[in-house]
Design a protein around this motif. Structure first.
Motif, mmCIF file in Angstrom:
data_model
loop_
_atom_site.group_PDB
_atom_site.id
_atom_site.type_symbol
_atom_site.label_atom_id
_atom_site.label_comp_id
_atom_site.label_asym_id
_atom_site.label_seq_id
_atom_site.Cartn_x
_atom_site.Cartn_y
_atom_site.Cartn_z
ATOM 1 N N SER B 512 0.839 -1.200 0.000
ATOM 2 C CA SER B 512 0.000 0.000 0.000
ATOM 3 C C SER B 512 0.866 1.239 0.000
ATOM 4 O O SER B 512 0.568 2.215 -0.682
ATOM 5 C CB SER B 512 -0.888 0.070 1.240
ATOM 6 O OG SER B 512 -1.571 -1.084 1.402
ATOM 7 N N VAL B 513 1.906 1.200 0.824
ATOM 8 C CA VAL B 513 2.783 2.368 0.909
ATOM 9 C C VAL B 513 3.341 2.681 -0.472
ATOM 10 O O VAL B 513 3.240 3.806 -0.974
ATOM 11 C CB VAL B 513 3.918 2.120 1.930
ATOM 12 C CG1 VAL B 513 5.010 3.167 1.791
ATOM 13 C CG2 VAL B 513 3.352 2.105 3.339
ATOM 14 N N THR B 514 3.880 1.664 -1.139
ATOM 15 C CA THR B 514 4.478 1.871 -2.453
ATOM 16 C C THR B 514 3.411 2.313 -3.458
ATOM 17 O O THR B 514 3.561 3.325 -4.139
ATOM 18 C CB THR B 514 5.129 0.568 -2.944
ATOM 19 O OG1 THR B 514 5.875 0.020 -1.863
ATOM 20 C CG2 THR B 514 6.043 0.822 -4.106
ATOM 21 N N LEU B 517 1.372 5.713 -2.446
ATOM 22 C CA LEU B 517 2.206 6.911 -2.511
ATOM 23 C C LEU B 517 2.550 7.247 -3.957
ATOM 24 O O LEU B 517 2.669 8.415 -4.328
ATOM 25 C CB LEU B 517 3.480 6.730 -1.666
ATOM 26 C CG LEU B 517 3.416 7.348 -0.259
ATOM 27 C CD1 LEU B 517 2.200 6.853 0.490
ATOM 28 C CD2 LEU B 517 4.671 7.057 0.527
ATOM 29 N N ARG B 526 2.266 12.911 -0.154
ATOM 30 C CA ARG B 526 2.724 11.539 0.056
ATOM 31 C C ARG B 526 2.997 11.263 1.539
ATOM 32 O O ARG B 526 2.683 10.196 2.052
ATOM 33 C CB ARG B 526 3.991 11.263 -0.764
ATOM 34 C CG ARG B 526 3.657 11.062 -2.230
ATOM 35 C CD ARG B 526 4.853 10.659 -3.046
ATOM 36 N NE ARG B 526 4.419 10.372 -4.408
ATOM 37 C CZ ARG B 526 5.233 9.969 -5.374
ATOM 38 N NH1 ARG B 526 6.528 9.822 -5.142
ATOM 39 N NH2 ARG B 526 4.758 9.722 -6.565
ATOM 40 N N ARG B 529 -0.284 10.816 3.223
ATOM 41 C CA ARG B 529 -0.835 9.502 2.907
ATOM 42 C C ARG B 529 -0.107 8.415 3.713
ATOM 43 O O ARG B 529 -0.745 7.495 4.228
ATOM 44 C CB ARG B 529 -0.688 9.250 1.386
ATOM 45 C CG ARG B 529 -1.236 7.915 0.920
ATOM 46 C CD ARG B 529 -2.752 7.834 1.060
ATOM 47 N NE ARG B 529 -3.444 8.787 0.224
ATOM 48 C CZ ARG B 529 -3.867 8.543 -1.030
ATOM 49 N NH1 ARG B 529 -3.616 7.377 -1.576
ATOM 50 N NH2 ARG B 529 -4.505 9.452 -1.706
ATOM 51 N N LEU B 530 1.206 8.604 3.821
ATOM 52 C CA LEU B 530 2.004 7.606 4.554
ATOM 53 C C LEU B 530 1.529 7.501 6.014
ATOM 54 O O LEU B 530 1.256 6.414 6.509
ATOM 55 C CB LEU B 530 3.488 7.979 4.502
ATOM 56 C CG LEU B 530 4.413 7.083 5.351
ATOM 57 C CD1 LEU B 530 4.378 5.645 4.858
ATOM 58 C CD2 LEU B 530 5.853 7.618 5.344
ATOM 59 N N LEU B 533 -1.728 5.889 6.311
ATOM 60 C CA LEU B 533 -1.671 4.441 6.089
ATOM 61 C C LEU B 533 -1.213 3.703 7.351
ATOM 62 O O LEU B 533 -1.632 2.585 7.624
ATOM 63 C CB LEU B 533 -0.683 4.134 4.961
ATOM 64 C CG LEU B 533 -1.222 4.194 3.534
ATOM 65 C CD1 LEU B 533 -0.058 4.097 2.561
ATOM 66 C CD2 LEU B 533 -2.216 3.071 3.301
ATOM 67 N N LEU B 534 -0.349 4.360 8.096
ATOM 68 C CA LEU B 534 0.237 3.677 9.256
ATOM 69 C C LEU B 534 -0.680 3.739 10.487
ATOM 70 O O LEU B 534 -0.625 2.871 11.346
ATOM 71 C CB LEU B 534 1.597 4.289 9.589
ATOM 72 C CG LEU B 534 2.654 4.140 8.480
ATOM 73 C CD1 LEU B 534 3.948 4.814 8.897
ATOM 74 C CD2 LEU B 534 2.895 2.680 8.147
ATOM 75 N N ILE B 661 9.420 0.090 5.808
ATOM 76 C CA ILE B 661 8.468 1.104 5.330
ATOM 77 C C ILE B 661 9.198 2.413 5.102
ATOM 78 O O ILE B 661 9.021 3.079 4.073
ATOM 79 C CB ILE B 661 7.332 1.298 6.350
ATOM 80 C CG1 ILE B 661 6.436 0.068 6.362
ATOM 81 C CG2 ILE B 661 6.511 2.540 6.022
ATOM 82 C CD1 ILE B 661 5.347 0.135 7.411
ATOM 83 N N ALA B 665 9.218 4.318 1.642
ATOM 84 C CA ALA B 665 8.533 5.599 1.616
ATOM 85 C C ALA B 665 9.542 6.719 1.393
ATOM 86 O O ALA B 665 9.250 7.696 0.710
ATOM 87 C CB ALA B 665 7.774 5.815 2.917
#
Lengths: 123, 925
Positions: B512-514, B517, B526, B529-530, B533-534, B661, B665
């Motif tokens: 998801s991170v990859t 982002l 980004r 979003r990171l 996501l976490l 991550i 990221a």
């Protein structure tokens, strides 16, 4: 001298009186022996009662002639008291009519006779 | 003398005489009471008795004796008016009674008859007396009958009370508190035969204690006691008087006298020909014990016996019910234990559940749990409660070779019960004191796993145990053992599953991170979003930071939105502190940090400022990881933390994952930074390359628009241009360099400039494009570029055009008709430098519009070019017929053609060709 109902010497006078003398008395008089049998029944009383002396002589006064006296007021007094001289107001039923009378009860211990004298109270 | 009445005749004299002696009192009177005649007997009777009466008037005479006489006769019918009216004389020595009768003989004439009835009255009185005697006798009889009724009522009452009792104790209470006093007894004892039939036990004694105490337990065999003899013979022993008692039991006379007893009744309680007990009564008064009383006592004994047997039945039933309830409770306990054990998440909590639930289900006061280590040959103590600590301390572990009961349970795999304290002392030696004083029984219960004993649970009880209970506990042990076995297996499985799940979840997060982002642009976007996501998947809060830059706190997220600002403030404070130990700075420098549990010591070490401490307290982080974000030129840090109390603290494993991550990221954030930098250059470049001032011609109303694609980071290579050649012709150009970014923009600039430079020398649009292709081939650049060139002769509206792989231009006439400029189509510029291009010619009537554009205007995803072209034609017809005044037609078209989601750049050039005027008007220099 006429003998009165209330003469003090009535008893002693009566002791010696004959039948004729008794008939002359102005009040009723019954002479009895000590048993109450009638020895004399004077004219005055006979007329008032409507009974002749002959029908009563020898008969017991208290039971067969004047039963209204057969009680402690009168008959009993003669039995209880050998010497007796007392007055008593009473009612006689002469010829069945109520008649107020005064009685004099007389007796003497030494005599064989006793007397009942009767006079009208209202005259 | 003269007034004397004459004598009546003889007959009348006889009649008078008859009347004079008549023995009945006669009296005649008129209605006014005047007496007409009265005979002597009347006077003789009344005068002595009542004194001299008024014989003139009867009413006056009887005014007091018989007042009612007056008024009796008047108006009355002829005949007897009163018969035997009695008057009483009390004057004489004896009372005398007279009877008066009144006869109305004629109107106005009445006669009274007077007789003495004293003798009759006396006789009557005697009669009355004897009648009264008879009546009294009758009354006595009646009261005797009512006494019977009372005793019946008493029996009924006692029967009623006895019928309501539910236990033998209650029967005893009714006997003691109701029967004995109701019967007039002063001492009473209810004896029941003991279960072995040996003794008579007094279950109820009423009377003074000192009178009862010697008689509480009597052996049935005892020959010299009435209770025992009655129990043996079943014959009641009724002794109505003290004398009778003395005669029958001379040796008890002293006791009798001490009790003050005058009568005894010792009665058997017989049920089905069997003596169940004896009722003994002592009375203070002599009792008749007649038939009636005997019958009554016998009935009472029957009732008591019935009540006892009913109560015993009831008690048995209750006991059965209690047993049944206990069995049910135990079954339920097993179910509950099973359920509780099924809920235990792991082996450790299963052990604890076993400890508490088995203890609870069994009702033990203490419980100890041991784990069997078959490899070491040891039984290890695990947990206990309710035992003395010294006991637990002493029992760290036992050699499986010893002969303790707990080891026996392991070896035999069956329950070992120490039934009493003697057995406990015998089996465990000195250690038995550790059991504590309350423990009366001890159970060692093996916990059976899959064919082997996995543990032992020891249970201490403050009571004795029955066989049922031992079975029940064995069942508990089996359940607990299975649960432990299951828990061990499940834990292994769970651990594997958990590892699997975590690695899958991590892979998913990494992906998801990859992926996510990459989908968006911008460093901040980004970073935002990171962190989103976490949180909350791997952290309760997270921040991306670029220490040492102007805006170091790039993005923060917190599980609780209202704490985001607090977190941001904390991060700002840390930055300002510029602490050497600041974890973010060190992380940015490449250091990976893990604080698994943030303790108070750690807090106080890192945070000295009280305000910061307050903020920190609000966030209350419990676990912390900081990793580098390798962003190329810049050094960032990713910080994640936990604050929810139920979160598992971070482990080194988590640190590796977060670092991974961070690595990925970081690259993406670095790329975004680069792209942002590049975008700003490209934008500047494009601004510079696109014509600042376009053609200014009196016959041309020119509108253009540039629409950047949704992807802001990438500058497009589209361009347009319009200029007048020295010969007066007007050139319109639209081009598209494929690709984006600085390279494309740069090349677009080259082409644009090149074309403008070549245009004056070119003889035709075909020649111009051919030259441009040759020119561009000298430069390394994008693989693909398309150009549409049109040259208008404003004097006659002739339009010559040529296309190098570009979508066709469009002429929209003033009447709305359209003409596609779809001839003279050649290949794109690159790779076709020697291709001989052609030129086509069209006419632009006055007031018609020329529309040139790049493919971003017409292309839509999943749609053929033809559809886009058709749409353009329709839109142009609608909007440009007539062309709206005072509006940028290019903008208008572009707005309609391009939706909000265009992802490609687009340029549009719209030139309205006006008819030539007399006056050229003003022209811009």
């Amino acid at each position: 001298m006429e003998l009165a109902f209330d003469s003090t010497d009535l008893l002693s006078r009566l002791e010696s009186m004959s039948s004729d003398e008794l008939d002359l008395l102005p009040f009723g008089l019954i002479v009895m022996n000590r048993d109450g049998d009638v020895l004399a029944y004077n004219r005055y009383e006979s007329r008032r009662a409507g009974i002749s002396a002959a029908k009563v002589l020898g008969q017991n006064f208290f039971t067969s002639v004047g039963p209204c006296t057969n009680n402690y007021l009168i008959a009993q007094r003669y039995i209880d008291e050998p010497d007796l001289d007392d007055y008593l107001d009473f009612v006689f039923t002469l010829r069945m009519e109520p008649t107020p009378v005064r009685l004099r009860l007389l007796a003497r211990a030494d005599s064989g006779r006793q007397y009942l004298a009767v006079v009208n109270r209202d005259g | 003398m003269a007034d004397l009445p004459p004598l009546p005749d003889d007959q009348t004299q006889s009649l008078l005489k008859f009347l004079y002696v008549c023995p009945i009192g006669l009296l005649s009177y008129r209605d006014d009471g005047a007496i007409e005649h009265v005979n002597p007997e009347a006077v003789n009777l009344l005068t002595p008795a009542f004194g001299m009466l008024d014989y003139q008037n009867v009413y006056a005479a009887f005014a007091h004796l018989w007042p009612e006489l007056e008024g009796l006769a008047v108006g009355a019918p002829i005949g007897r008016l009163v018969e035997d009216h009695r008057i009483r004389s009390t004057t004489g020595p004896q009372d005398r009674w007279f009877s008066l009768s009144v006869v109305r003989v004629a109107e106005g004439s009445n006669m009274m008859v007077v007789t003495e009835v004293t003798a009759m009255v006396v006789a009557e009185e005697r009669l009355a007396e004897s009648l009264a005697t008879v009546q009294a006798f009758e009354q006595d009889r009646a009261s005797a009958a009512s006494a019977l009724a009372r005793s019946r009522q008493l029996l009924a009452d006692l029967t009623g009370e006895l019928s309501r009792v539910a236990s033998v104790a209650e029967v005893a209470e009714v006997v003691g508190h109701s029967c004995v006093p109701a019967l007039g007894a002063h001492v009473g004892g209810l004896y029941l035969l003991s279960p072995d039939g040996e003794r008579l036990l007094m279950i109820e004694g009423s009377g003074a204690d000192e009178l009862i105490d010697p008689w509480r337990s009597i052996p049935v065999g005892s020959g010299d006691l009435p209770v025992a003899r009655v129990a043996r013979t079943r014959e009641p022993d009724l002794l109505p008087t003290a004398q009778a008692i003395a005669a029958a039991w001379p040796h008890l006379d002293a006791e009798r006298a001490r009790q003050g007893t005058a009568a005894w009744a010792t009665l058997p309680l017989v049920e089905a020909e069997q003596v169940v007990g004896v009722l003994a009564l002592a009375f203070p008064e002599p009792q008749p014990f007649d038939d009636e009383q005997r019958a009554f006592l016998a009935l009472l004994c029957d009732r008591v016996t019935e009540a006892i047997s009913r109560a015993r039945l009831f008690e048995r039933e209750r006991l059965e019910h209690a047993r049944w309830e206990q069995a049910e409770r135990r079954t339920r306990s097993v179910y509950e234990l099973t359920a509780a054990l099924a809920d235990a998440p792991d082996a450790e909590s299963t052990w604890l559940t076993v400890l508490h639930e088995v203890g609870r289900a069994a009702g033990s006061v203490s419980t100890a749990l041991f784990d069997v280590d078959h490899e070491q040959g040891l039984l290890r103590y695990k947990h206990q409660y309710g035992l003395r600590q010294s006991f637990a301390d002493a029992w760290e572990s036992f050699d499986l070779g010893s002969d303790l009961p707990v080891i026996e349970a392991v070896k035999t795999a069956s329950i070992v019960v120490l039934h009493d304290r003697d057995e406990m002392r015998r089996r465990v030696g000195d250690r038995w004191r550790g059991f504590g004083g309350a423990i009366q029984a001890w159970v060692c219960l093996p916990l059976m796993g899959d064919g082997a004993v996995t543990g032992v649970i020891c249970l201490g009880f403050d009571r004795t145990l029955d066989a049922d209970e031992e079975i029940f506990m064995s069942l508990l042990g089996r359940q607990a053992g299975l649960a432990l076995e299951r828990a061990k297996l499940r834990e292994i499985e769970h651990a594997a599953h958990e590892r699997e799940r975590r690695s899958r979840a991590r892979a998913e997060i990494l992906s998801s991170v990859t992926g996510q982002l990459s989908e968006i642009e911008g460093t901040v976007e980004r970073a935002e979003r990171l962190v989103r996501l976490l949180v909350p998947r791997v952290a309760d809060f997270a921040s991306v930071e670029l220490p040492g830059t102007d805006h170091p706190i790039v993005a923060v997220a917190h599980r609780h939105p209202d704490l985001v600002a607090v977190l941001r403030e904390l991060r700002e404070r840390h930055r300002l502190a510029e602490d050497e130990a600041c974890s973010v700075a060190r992380a940015a420098a490449g250091e990976r940090q893990l604080i698994s549990v943030i303790t108070a010591e750690i807090r106080s070490e890192f945070i000295t400022n009280p305000e910061t401490a307050a903020i920190f307290a609000r966030l209350a982080p419990t676990s912390h990881i900081a990793v580098p974000l390798p962003m190329g030129h810049t050094a960032g840090a990713l910080l994640v933390g936990l604050s929810e109390p139920d979160r598992r603290p971070y482990t080194p494993d988590d640190l590796d994952f977060i670092a991974e991550i961070g690595a990925r990221a970081g690259v993406l954030l670095g790329n975004a930074q680069v792209m942002e930098a590049e975008h700003s250059i490209a934008n500047r470049l494009q601004d510079a390359l696109l014509p600042i001032r376009l053609l200014d011609h009196p016959q041309i109303v020119l509108h253009t628009t540039y629409r950047a694609g949704g992807d802001q980071l990438r500058v497009g290579g589209d361009w347009y241009d319009a200029f007048q050649l020295p010969n007066g012709l007007i050139t319109f150009v639209v081009g598209d360099v494929v690709g984006r970014g600085i390279d494309a923009a740069t090349f677009m600039g080259r082409l644009s400039n090149g074309l403008a430079a070549l245009a004056p020398k070119a003889g035709s649009t075909a020649e111009l494009l051919t030259e441009l292709a040759r020119f561009s081939a000298n430069y390394a650049g994008p693989d693909f570029a398309t150009v549409f060139v049109a040259v208008l002769d404003p004097t006659d509206g002739t339009l010559r055009y040529s296309s190098a792989g570009h979508p066709p231009g469009l002429i929209v006439l003033s009447d709305g008709t359209t003409r596609w400029l779809n001839e003279a189509t050649g290949p794109p510029l690159f790779g076709f430098s020697t291709y001989r291009r052609t030129e086509a010619e069209a006419v632009m009537p006055p007031d018609s519009n020329l529309i040139l554009y790049s493919d971003g205007l017409i292309e839509r995803r999943g749609e053929s070019i033809a559809v886009g072209l058709e749409r353009l034609e329709q839109v142009a017809q609608q909007l440009l017929n007539p062309p709206p005044a005072a509006r940028n037609c290019a903008d208008l078209l572009a707005d309609t053609m391009i939706g909000a989601d265009n992802d490609d750049d687009a340029v549009l050039l719209c030139a309205l060709f006006l008819a030539q005027r007399e006056s050229n008007g003003l022209r811009a220099s």
